[in-house]
Design an enzyme around this catalytic site. Structure first.
Site, PDB file in Angstrom:
ATOM      1  N   HIS A 230       0.381 -30.587 -16.081  1.00 21.53           N
ATOM      2  CA  HIS A 230      -1.041 -30.555 -15.194  1.00 21.53           C
ATOM      3  C   HIS A 230      -2.236 -30.647 -16.008  1.00 21.53           C
ATOM      4  O   HIS A 230      -3.219 -29.608 -16.354  1.00 21.53           O
ATOM      5  CB  HIS A 230      -0.917 -28.999 -14.568  1.00 21.53           C
ATOM      6  CG  HIS A 230      -0.312 -27.605 -15.554  1.00 21.53           C
ATOM      7  ND1 HIS A 230      -0.705 -27.557 -16.843  1.00 21.53           N
ATOM      8  CD2 HIS A 230       0.413 -26.871 -15.235  1.00 21.53           C
ATOM      9  CE1 HIS A 230      -0.154 -26.597 -17.250  1.00 21.53           C
ATOM     10  NE2 HIS A 230       0.571 -26.092 -16.121  1.00 21.53           N
ATOM     11  N   ASP A 303       2.820 -28.681  -9.373  1.00 23.61           N
ATOM     12  CA  ASP A 303       2.938 -27.188  -9.781  1.00 23.61           C
ATOM     13  C   ASP A 303       2.908 -26.318  -8.880  1.00 23.61           C
ATOM     14  O   ASP A 303       2.177 -25.123  -8.950  1.00 23.61           O
ATOM     15  CB  ASP A 303       1.714 -27.120 -10.779  1.00 23.61           C
ATOM     16  CG  ASP A 303       1.849 -25.657 -11.559  1.00 23.61           C
ATOM     17  OD1 ASP A 303       2.867 -24.999 -11.739  1.00 23.61           O
ATOM     18  OD2 ASP A 303       0.742 -25.481 -12.074  1.00 23.61           O
TER      19      ASP A 303
END
Length: 425
Positions: A230, A303
């Site tokens: 991320h 995520d």
């Protein structure tokens, strides 16, 4: 056997209408007009887009330990609804899969309850926080796909160095959640004017980029496949771009929310916007988008981080980090990046199918073709719909994208020739 008629598939960068015959777990034939034999189930795609199943290298299915947030069953059904046929599950569970025995048990659990293919991460270190690394070799032998302490940054260079050496020896990726604890200062959102306006403590972007700079030096020295989870800041994108030019074996992912939102979209103390890393500045958002387009950032990963409704109904200061995303990822990115002309559909599929498969050496198909495993998803890219909380398969409803209009609703998903999701009329 199944025959999918009137589907559009990507061929040399263009959509071409084709029929697809499925025999058991495999695609038997792709052709212009396939005449079905007696007894073959015919499914009319009606011009919808058929893709190889999407792949997400970063999900949280919460079981065991946090089943009120998500279970393997609900998480994998959510994945199927999003068009994903393979996912990689993070190890922040209870117990943490940080030994060979625990990895083995978790893989059995994933296979027993999942409707999509679930690969399992092992923890870099005991309980995600120890300075002594786990037995990476034995966990690899038991089937760990890669290693991460996701949710926790590895705080010391020595721990990271030893983990990289061990991961390189077994030829498995080491995946980094970048977060220098000494720079957090109890922050809950990105440092800057918005945090100041809302009276909330900020998280400096240095907490990510400073640790990344350290890790890239170590990755170059060890030769490990180092994967950045991320990525969210312009400095981090620049560091990865430089490292790739210097021959570091580094890949990176970006989450849809960092591509589509910035901290300027946070207008109140609304914890549905609280994620880690936080939504950054508009300049950072533009940098990660540019990085995805030019290939510095290799792939999209959601995520997917479900939480209980009550947990996210409190202040930023009290709520946990994380939002759900696996049911809306392709749809949001198709709508806002492909339909807007920023990227092509071929590029989006490359970032959501080919790149993760290649980077993590996964056994999954990258295209719709004769002889390929029938892991596929059918998307309606022509008609608009709205993201509705009651439509979710996930137990987690914690997303700021509720109410957004999208194209690309998933109509059906196949795993090894079996329909595991079908949109109800």
């Amino acid at each position: 056997m199944q025959l999918i008629t009137n589907a559009k598939i990507l061929t040399d960068g263009h959509l071409k209408q084709q029929d697809i015959l499925i025999d058991g777990q495999y695609i038997k034939q792709v052709g212009d007009k396939i005449i079905p034999a007696e007894g073959v189930e015919v499914i009319d795609a009606d011009g919808a887009f058929l893709s190889a199943g999407l792949v997400d290298v970063h999900v949280h299915f919460r079981e065991p330990g946090f089943e009120y947030k998500e279970t393997i069953a609900t998480g994998s059904r959510a994945a199927a609804r999003g068009g994903f046929t393979t996912v990689l599950a993070m190890p922040n569970l209870n117990p943490v899969p940080d030994t060979a025995e625990r990895i083995k048990k978790q893989i059995v659990l994933n296979k027993a309850h999942g409707v999509v293919n679930i690969e399992q991460y092992g923890a870099i270190s005991s309980n995600l926080i120890s300075e002594e690394i786990s037995d990476i070799r034995t966990m690899s032998n038991e089937g760990a796909i890669a290693f991460s302490n996701d949710g926790k940054g590895v705080q010391t260079a020595d721990t990271m160095l030893h983990a990289m050496v061990a991961a390189a020896q077994v030829n498995k990726p080491l995946v980094a959640h970048l977060e220098d604890n000494s720079l957090l200062h109890d922050g809950v959102m990105n440092s800057g004017k918005i945090a100041e306006k809302l009276g909330l403590p900020g998280i400096t972007d240095l907490a990510e980029s400073a640790q990344l700079a350290r890790d890239l030096v170590l990755a170059k020295a060890t030769g490990v496949h180092y994967h950045v989870a991320h990525i969210s800041t312009k400095e981090s994108v620049a560091l990865v771009r430089i490292a790739k030019r210097e021959g570091v074996k580094v890949t990176a992912e970006v989450s849809p929310h960092h591509l589509l939102l910035s901290d300027s979209d946070i207008h109140s103390d609304n914890a549905l916007f609280k994620m880690n890393p936080p939504l950054r500045s508009q300049e950072d958002r533009e940098a990660v988008l540019a990085g995805l387009i030019d290939g510095t950032i290799d792939m999209v990963a959601t995520d997917h981080a479900p939480h209980g409704t009550e947990e996210k109904s409190v202040s930023f200061k009290e709520a946990p980090f994380g939002i759900t995303g696996i049911e809306t990822s392709f749809q949001l990115l198709y709508t806002h990046l492909v339909k807007s002309g920023m990227i092509t559909l071929e590029t989006l599929i490359q970032r959501m199918v080919n790149a993760p498969i290649n980077a993590f050496q996964l056994e999954a198909p990258t295209k719709i073709a004769d002889g390929q495993i029938a892991n596929m998803a059918l998307f309606d890219i022509d008609h608009k719909s709205t993201i509705k909380v009651n439509d979710f398969e996930s137990l987690g409803k914690n997303t700021p994208f509720i109410g957004w209009e999208i194209y690309g609703t998933t109509l059906a998903t196949w795993v090894e020739g079996k329909i595991v999701y079908h949109l109800k009329p």
